[in-house]
Structures are given as structure tokens and as C-alpha cells.
Design an enzyme around this catalytic site. Structure first.
Site, PDB file in Angstrom:
ATOM      1  N   SER A  58     -59.132  36.869 -19.000  1.00  0.00           N
ATOM      2  CA  SER A  58     -58.206  37.101 -20.108  1.00  0.00           C
ATOM      3  C   SER A  58     -58.912  37.660 -21.344  1.00  0.00           C
ATOM      4  CB  SER A  58     -57.542  35.765 -20.460  1.00  0.00           C
ATOM      5  OG  SER A  58     -57.093  35.770 -21.795  1.00  0.00           O
ATOM      6  N   GLY A  59     -58.342  38.709 -21.917  1.00  0.00           N
ATOM      7  CA  GLY A  59     -58.902  39.272 -23.153  1.00  0.00           C
ATOM      8  C   GLY A  59     -58.796  38.283 -24.295  1.00  0.00           C
ATOM      9  N   LEU A  60     -57.644  37.598 -24.359  1.00  0.00           N
ATOM     10  CA  LEU A  60     -57.460  36.592 -25.411  1.00  0.00           C
ATOM     11  C   LEU A  60     -58.538  35.509 -25.288  1.00  0.00           C
ATOM     12  CD1 LEU A  60     -55.858  35.102 -27.647  1.00  0.00           C
ATOM     13  CD2 LEU A  60     -54.447  34.103 -25.830  1.00  0.00           C
ATOM     14  N   ASP A  70     -58.448  38.710 -30.812  1.00  0.00           N
ATOM     15  CA  ASP A  70     -58.039  39.510 -29.649  1.00  0.00           C
ATOM     16  C   ASP A  70     -57.601  40.902 -30.136  1.00  0.00           C
ATOM     17  OD1 ASP A  70     -57.346  40.244 -27.102  1.00  0.00           O
ATOM     18  OD2 ASP A  70     -55.494  39.063 -27.027  1.00  0.00           O
ATOM     19  N   ASP A  97     -58.580  41.761 -17.757  1.00  0.00           N
ATOM     20  CA  ASP A  97     -57.671  42.242 -18.796  1.00  0.00           C
ATOM     21  C   ASP A  97     -58.433  43.334 -19.554  1.00  0.00           C
ATOM     22  OD1 ASP A  97     -56.145  42.639 -21.005  1.00  0.00           O
ATOM     23  OD2 ASP A  97     -56.124  40.542 -21.657  1.00  0.00           O
ATOM     24  N   ASP A  99     -57.305  45.443 -21.733  1.00  0.00           N
ATOM     25  CA  ASP A  99     -56.602  45.859 -22.963  1.00  0.00           C
ATOM     26  C   ASP A  99     -56.034  47.275 -22.780  1.00  0.00           C
ATOM     27  OD1 ASP A  99     -57.097  43.402 -24.046  1.00  0.00           O
ATOM     28  OD2 ASP A  99     -58.843  44.021 -25.223  1.00  0.00           O
ATOM     29  N   GLU A 126     -52.872  48.006 -20.644  1.00  0.00           N
ATOM     30  CA  GLU A 126     -51.538  47.887 -21.244  1.00  0.00           C
ATOM     31  C   GLU A 126     -51.220  49.139 -22.051  1.00  0.00           C
ATOM     32  OE1 GLU A 126     -52.988  44.259 -23.025  1.00  0.00           O
ATOM     33  OE2 GLU A 126     -52.535  45.004 -25.037  1.00  0.00           O
ATOM     34  N   LYS A 132     -56.015  47.228 -29.957  1.00  0.00           N
ATOM     35  CA  LYS A 132     -54.766  46.487 -29.667  1.00  0.00           C
ATOM     36  C   LYS A 132     -54.705  45.173 -30.444  1.00  0.00           C
ATOM     37  CE  LYS A 132     -54.968  43.214 -27.551  1.00  0.00           C
ATOM     38  NZ  LYS A 132     -55.092  42.480 -26.283  1.00  0.00           N
ATOM     39  N   ASN A 134     -52.888  41.149 -29.844  1.00  0.00           N
ATOM     40  CA  ASN A 134     -52.262  40.319 -28.809  1.00  0.00           C
ATOM     41  C   ASN A 134     -50.748  40.462 -28.858  1.00  0.00           C
ATOM     42  OD1 ASN A 134     -51.034  37.551 -27.856  1.00  0.00           O
ATOM     43  ND2 ASN A 134     -53.041  37.778 -26.885  1.00  0.00           N
ATOM     44  N   SER A 135     -50.141  40.473 -27.680  1.00  0.00           N
ATOM     45  CA  SER A 135     -48.706  40.745 -27.562  1.00  0.00           C
ATOM     46  C   SER A 135     -47.840  39.702 -28.252  1.00  0.00           C
ATOM     47  CB  SER A 135     -48.315  40.816 -26.084  1.00  0.00           C
ATOM     48  OG  SER A 135     -49.031  41.829 -25.457  1.00  0.00           O
ATOM     49  N   ARG A 170     -49.740  47.651 -17.225  1.00  0.00           N
ATOM     50  CA  ARG A 170     -48.964  46.611 -17.924  1.00  0.00           C
ATOM     51  C   ARG A 170     -47.951  47.273 -18.855  1.00  0.00           C
ATOM     52  NH1 ARG A 170     -51.868  41.764 -21.253  1.00  0.00           N
ATOM     53  NH2 ARG A 170     -50.468  41.638 -23.032  1.00  0.00           N
ATOM     54  N   HIS A 201     -44.427  42.294 -18.971  1.00  0.00           N
ATOM     55  CA  HIS A 201     -44.721  41.183 -19.878  1.00  0.00           C
ATOM     56  C   HIS A 201     -43.529  40.906 -20.784  1.00  0.00           C
ATOM     57  CE1 HIS A 201     -47.140  38.150 -21.422  1.00  0.00           C
ATOM     58  NE2 HIS A 201     -47.957  38.798 -22.227  1.00  0.00           N
TER      59      HIS A 201
HETATM   60  C1  SPV Z   1     -54.536  37.838 -22.174  1.00  0.00           C
HETATM   61  O1  SPV Z   1     -54.640  36.788 -21.540  1.00  0.00           O
HETATM   62  O2  SPV Z   1     -55.418  38.247 -22.920  1.00  0.00           O
HETATM   63  C2  SPV Z   1     -53.320  38.635 -22.069  1.00  0.00           C
HETATM   64  C3  SPV Z   1     -52.090  37.968 -21.747  1.00  0.00           C
HETATM   65  O3  SPV Z   1     -53.387  39.805 -22.307  1.00  0.00           O
HETATM   66  S1  SPV Z   1     -51.313  37.700 -23.225  1.00  0.00           S
HETATM   67  O4  SPV Z   1     -52.135  36.922 -24.085  1.00  0.00           O
HETATM   68  O5  SPV Z   1     -50.064  37.024 -22.871  1.00  0.00           O
HETATM   69  O6  SPV Z   1     -51.010  38.999 -23.850  1.00  0.00           O
HETATM   70 MG    MG Z   2     -55.002  40.375 -23.319  1.00  0.00          MG
END
Ligand code: SPV
Ligand code: MG
Length: 554
Positions: A58-60, A70, A97, A99, A126, A132, A134-135, A170, A201
Site C-alpha cells: 500500500s502506498g498509504l 501519501d 500500489d 500511485d 491510478e 497524487k 490519497n483518495s 485503477r 475504487h
Molecule cells: C493505498 O493503500 O495506498 C491505496 C488504497 O491506494 S486507498 O488508500 O484506499 O486509496
Molecule cells: Mg495508494
């Protein structure tokens, strides 16, 4: 993930699937599979240990674990480094991930190559803009141009070094509020561009818009979801909607945060570890997760350890009366030589050569003998008996390859290593410079040896020399060396010595016999006792002069 780990039997000899092939198989399988979040080598290993068949890098989580946001604050090579540790620590596939791919199509090409070189199974990109966010932060983040993003997907697929590497596209249209039609339009375009799966997502607390997408999409390409916000949805609903893969995206990071906060606060307020131990993973657990047992195995395989199968018996029952007050309350094996008892120094040398099991035969002031990992057996009649009775006290341990040593000697480790490598059944170490050792104490007893050959200028270490006779009173011109007090026995040698001890006992001679007597009996019985010459580099400690020499020796 439900993945086949072996190729079908019909395809020939079974071979484990590569990591990318495992991920691809999971994505195209009609069964629902799961990826669990990890953010470093340790968490990745824990994910595998829990039974997951795949990892979401996971990027986060990776950015949070590095202490940054993130927002592409960690550079892509820093992320790559983290991924390398995760990949090395595990055998299951990792979906990264990625990004937005860290730039345009060109950055994506390099990213994919570098991921393949590290056996990463796939990357998810994505359709947002670099850098980027975080979503789940903010509303209406701008989306990438569809054609530009399709070019990035193609560039990624054209650059992969492994045919099964997966590029997951994504779709962020639902997150950014563009609705279902835009999400479907984008998914279709990305699918045509070559994406292996579509990640759709959503940040809603219900899965409705995700399930509506799945219905319209009708499984044209595998669908991946991230139910972080709609976590209350029963997993079976995803199965019913033929979703391919569920990502549990950040739960190890969040669990770690809770656990670390809890223990930090408790220790900070309590100023103690009382009540903490037992609530957290043990240090042993940490070592196991780090794979320490493999290292121990490897050390056995690769490090020179000539004595690894050998055990040692240390004869340490005598007081050492010549040392006067120094041995009033302890035997001489326990006198201090530069901060450590003699026996501890001896035990360290033995252990450094791989000898793990050490038994000391104790007698005088036996309770004062206390050296970690040295076991004790007692010769309680030490005051009236000789060395053979002490050796007999450890008879049950005279089994297999064995080293017998006096407890009052120090020697350089190479002497022991050479001795352990000697293939003879019974081998004794003799100092060819024995004349140099006749020092200040005319009463001192030396175990001299007459050998089949003197140490001479032409002598080579490989030459075999046999013992002819051992003892303190041998004709000087016949003496070839002094026995150091070190004897190596093969399994056969141990048997021969046990048999000789039994004979001594039967003849009523055991109590008075010393080691040279035993050696002479073995020779007289026709057994070969080999001699290994050394030239100094050892000493024994009988009196204060010796003790002074021992201090200088270290
Ligand atoms: C991550 O886990 O970094 C993601 C998923 O990209 S989210 O945090 O839901 O965007
Ligand atoms: Mg991410």
C-alpha cells in the site's frame, strides 16, 4: 488468494509458479481472492505467515511507515527499496500500489522494469495526476486524460520483463464524483489498452456504487476492490458479484499504530516493563520472524567448525596447591586470568572451534566451579585419585568424537582446529620446544613423550608421528616433546579409551593411574596414538610464574 501453486500434472514435472504467474492466476480465477496490506519486510512476512497468498504494498501504508504523507513525498526509488525488502522476505506475490506511475509513460516504463527485476508480481496505477493525494482526502481530485493514461498502461505492458507481470488500472471516477458512466468508459478504455484487471475504487460507506459497476461491467476483465470505507459489506456479496480480488488495504499499518501507541503510553506513564512482557511479541518471536534458524543452519554449512560434532571433557578436579592462597576457596581452573576464570577462557576457545557440549570433571571446591554452558560431573575422591579416575567420572560422556583436555591450560585456537581435523583415532598434542619450558620450578612435573620421530627441520604437519612412550621420567635424549594435555578421540578412540578404563578398573589400578599411564597402556595394547607437534603457543598454570605468563599470553 486461491491460486494453484503447481502447474497441472499433465504439463510435466511440477514447478512452483513464479510470483507474477501466481498473481495472474488469482486475478483470472473465478474464485474470490484476497490481498493483505504490508508496508515493510516484517509486515510482509507476517502477512504470508497468516496464510495470505498475496500482498498489497500500500502506498498509504509505506509512506506512513516512512513517516511521510501519501503525496509522493517518498521518492519512487525509496518505495522500490522498501519493496525489495518485502519481496526478499516473502514467497508470495506482491501487487504494488504504484500511485500514478511516478510521472508519464516513460517513468512508468522504468518503474515496471525495476519492479520486475525485484520479482514484484504486478503494479496498480491510478488515473490521477502526479503528485497524487490519497483518495480519501478532499473532493473531486482531477483525473488523468484517458488517452494519456492508456498510453501509460501500454508502456507498462510493453516494458514488463516477465510475461505474467500484471498491470492493474485503477479507476478513480467514482471517488472524484464523475459517476458510473464515466467509470465504465474509463474501465473499458483501460481494458482495451491492455490492463490485466480493473480496480474500481469508492469512498462511500456502502458498496452500492461498486456493485452497480460490477453489474454493468459484467466481468469483461477481472475486478479488484478496496472496501476500506464500505467495510461492513459481507464478503459473500463480492462473490455473488463475481469480483476477482479484495484488497484489505491498510489494516496492518493501523493495527501496528494502535499497538505501538498502547505500549508506548503504558511504558511512558508506568516507567516500568512490569505488566508489559507477555502482552507483546517475545524477542524469540522476533528472531523467528527474521529467519534466524536459517542462519544457524547456514553457519553449520558454510563456517569452518571442525569440532561441531565433538564434545569436550575437561579434567579440572585438582586444587593447584602451588598457587597457595589463590586456590584456598576455588580450584585452579577458576582462578582469574585477566578478568576471567581460566576455565571460561578455555571454554570460549572450545566453543569458537564449534564444540558445543563441554563437561568439566570437578572435585576440589566443586561448588566454586561455575561457568556458563559448562556441565559438571564430580570426582569426589579427587584427593586420593589420579587423572584417569577423573576421566572415568565422565565415562558416560566418552562417546563419539571427544576432546579430552586438562582444565589448567591455555592455547591458541589454531592448535585445537588442527587437532580436530586430524583423522587419527587417538591424537595427542606435543610441544617440540619442550626444553624451553623447563623454567623456574625444578619440582614441576612434565608429561614428556618419546615419539616415533623427532620434530626436525624437515618435519611437515602432514607427517605421521606415533607415540612410543609417555611419562615424567623418560631419558632426556629420547624425549621428542611435552604433552600439552590435549587429546582428541574419534568415536573409535573413545571406545578404546573406555575399554582401557574398564581394564584399569578391573585390575584395581584406576585410582592411581594418570593420563600418561593410560596412553602407555593404549600403545602397549597395539593401538596407534598419533602425535601432533606444535612449537609453543600454549601454557599450563601450576604456580605464580605460570600465572604471570598466562596474563602475558592473552
Ligand atoms: C493505498 O493503500 O495506498 C491505496 C488504497 O491506494 S486507498 O488508500 O484506499 O486509496
Ligand atoms: Mg495508494
Amino acid at each position: 488468494m486461491t491460486v494453484a501453486f503447481k502447474t497441472p500434472a499433465a504439463a510435466g514435472p511440477s514447478r512452483p509458479l513464479s510470483k507474477p504467474a501466481q498473481l495472474k492466476a488469482a486475478l483470472v480465477s473465478p474464485e474470490l481472492s484476497f490481498l493483505m496490506e504490508a508496508h515493510n519486510g516484517l509486515s510482509a512476512r507476517i502477512v504470508e505467515e497468516a496464510g495470505f497468498k498475496g500482498i498489497w504494498a500500500s502506498g498509504l501504508s509505506m509512506s506512513a511507515a516512512l513517516g511521510v504523507r501519501d503525496n509522493n513525498e517518498a521518492s519512487w526509488t525509496q518505495v522500490l527499496e522498501t519493496l525489495e525488502f518485502m519481496s526478499d522476505a516473502t514467497s508470495i506475490p506482491i501487487l504494488v500500489d504504484g500511485d500514478t506511475g511516478y510521472g508519464n509513460f516513460n517513468n512508468m516504463r522504468r518503474l515496471v522494469k525495476k519492479l520486475c527485476q525485484r520479482s514484484i508480481a504486478g503494479v496498480c496505477i491510478e488515473d490521477k495526476l502526479f503528485p497524487k493525494t490519497n483518495s480519501f482526502i478532499g473532493d473531486g481530485q482531477p483525473l488523468a486524460d484517458i488517452d494519456e493514461f492508456c498510453g501509460k498502461i501500454k508502456a507498462g505492458k510493453d516494458s514488463q520483463l516477465d510475461p505474467d507481470f500484471c498491470v492493474v488500472a485503477r479507476v478513480e471516477a467514482l471517488i472524484s464524483g464523475w459517476g458510473l458512466d464515466e467509470a465504465l468508459r474509463r474501465a473499458e478504455a483501460y481494458h482495451r489498452a491492455g490492463a490485466d484487471a480493473i480496480l474500481i475504487h469508492s469512498k462511500k460507506s456502502s458498496a452500492d456504487e461498486i456493485l452497480a459497476f460490477c453489474k454493468e461491467w459484467d466481468n469483461r476483465a477481472p475486478v479488484v476492490i478496496v472496501p476500506t470505507m464500505y467495510y461492513a459489506t459481507p464478503t459473500d456479496r463480492y462473490r455473488q458479484h463475481k469480483i476477482s480480488c479484495v484488497i484489505w488495504a491498510n489494516h496492518n499499518l493501523r493495527a501496528a499504530i494502535s499497538a505501538m501507541r498502547d505500549v508506548s503510553r503504558k511504558i511512558a506513564t508506568g516507567e516500568t516493563l512490569v505488566g508489559i512482557e507477555g502482552t507483546i511479541a517475545s524477542v524469540k518471536d522476533v528472531f523467528e520472524l527474521q529467519g534466524n534458524s536459517e542462519l544457524v543452519e547456514a553457519e553449520r554449512r558454510y563456517l569452518p567448525q571442525p569440532g561441531v560434532d565433538t564434545q569436550a571433557i575437561v579434567l579440572a578436579a585438582s586444587r593447584g596447591a602451588a598457587l597457595g592462597n589463590l586456590t584456598a576457596d576455588r580450584p585452579k581452573c577458576m582462578i582469574d586470568v585477566r578478568g576471567q576464570p581460566l576455565l571460561r577462557r578455555l571454554a570460549t576457545t572450545l566453543k569458537d572451534s564449534g564444540i558445543r557440549k563441554i563437561t568439566a570433571v570437578v572435585g576440589y571446591a566443586k561448588d566454586a566451579v561455575d561457568v556458563a554452558s559448562v556441565e559438571k560431573v564430580a570426582n569426589d575422591a579427587y584427593a586420593f585419585t589420579g587423572e584417569c579416575a577423573s576421566l572415568a567420572a565422565a565415562e558416560s560422556r566418552l562417546e563419539g568424537p571427544c576432546l579430552v583436555t586438562y582444565g589448567d591450560i591455555l592455547f591458541r585456537r589454531y592448535i585445537l582446529d588442527r587437532l580436530l581435523e586430524n583423522e587419527g583415532d587417538i591424537v595427542v598434542v606435543a610441544d617440540a620446544l619442550w626444553r624451553d619450558r623447563r623454567g623456574n620450578n625444578p619440582d614441576e612435573v612434565h608429561d614428556h613423550l618419546i615419539c616415533s620421530r623427532h620434530f626436525s627441520p624437515g618435519y611437515l604437519d602432514e607427517d605421521t608421528v606415533d607415540l612410543v612412550k609417555a611419562g615424567p621420567d623418560l631419558p632426556e635424549r629420547e624425549v621428542s616433546g611435552e604433552w600439552v594435555g590435549l587429546m582428541k578421540l574419534s568415536a573409535t578412540g573413545s571406545e578404546l579409551v573406555r575399554a582401557e578404563i574398564a581394564k584399569l578398573r578391573a585390575e584395581g589400578l584406576l585410582d592411581r593411574a594418570n593420563m600418561p599411564d593410560l596412553l602407555n597402556r593404549l600403545v602397549e595394547a597395539g593401538h596407534r596414538v598419533r602425535v601432533q607437534y606444535i612449537t609453543g603457543h600454549w601454557l599450563d598454570v601450576d604456580d605464580s610464574f605460570d600465572l604471570a605468563k598466562a596474563r602475558n599470553f592473552l
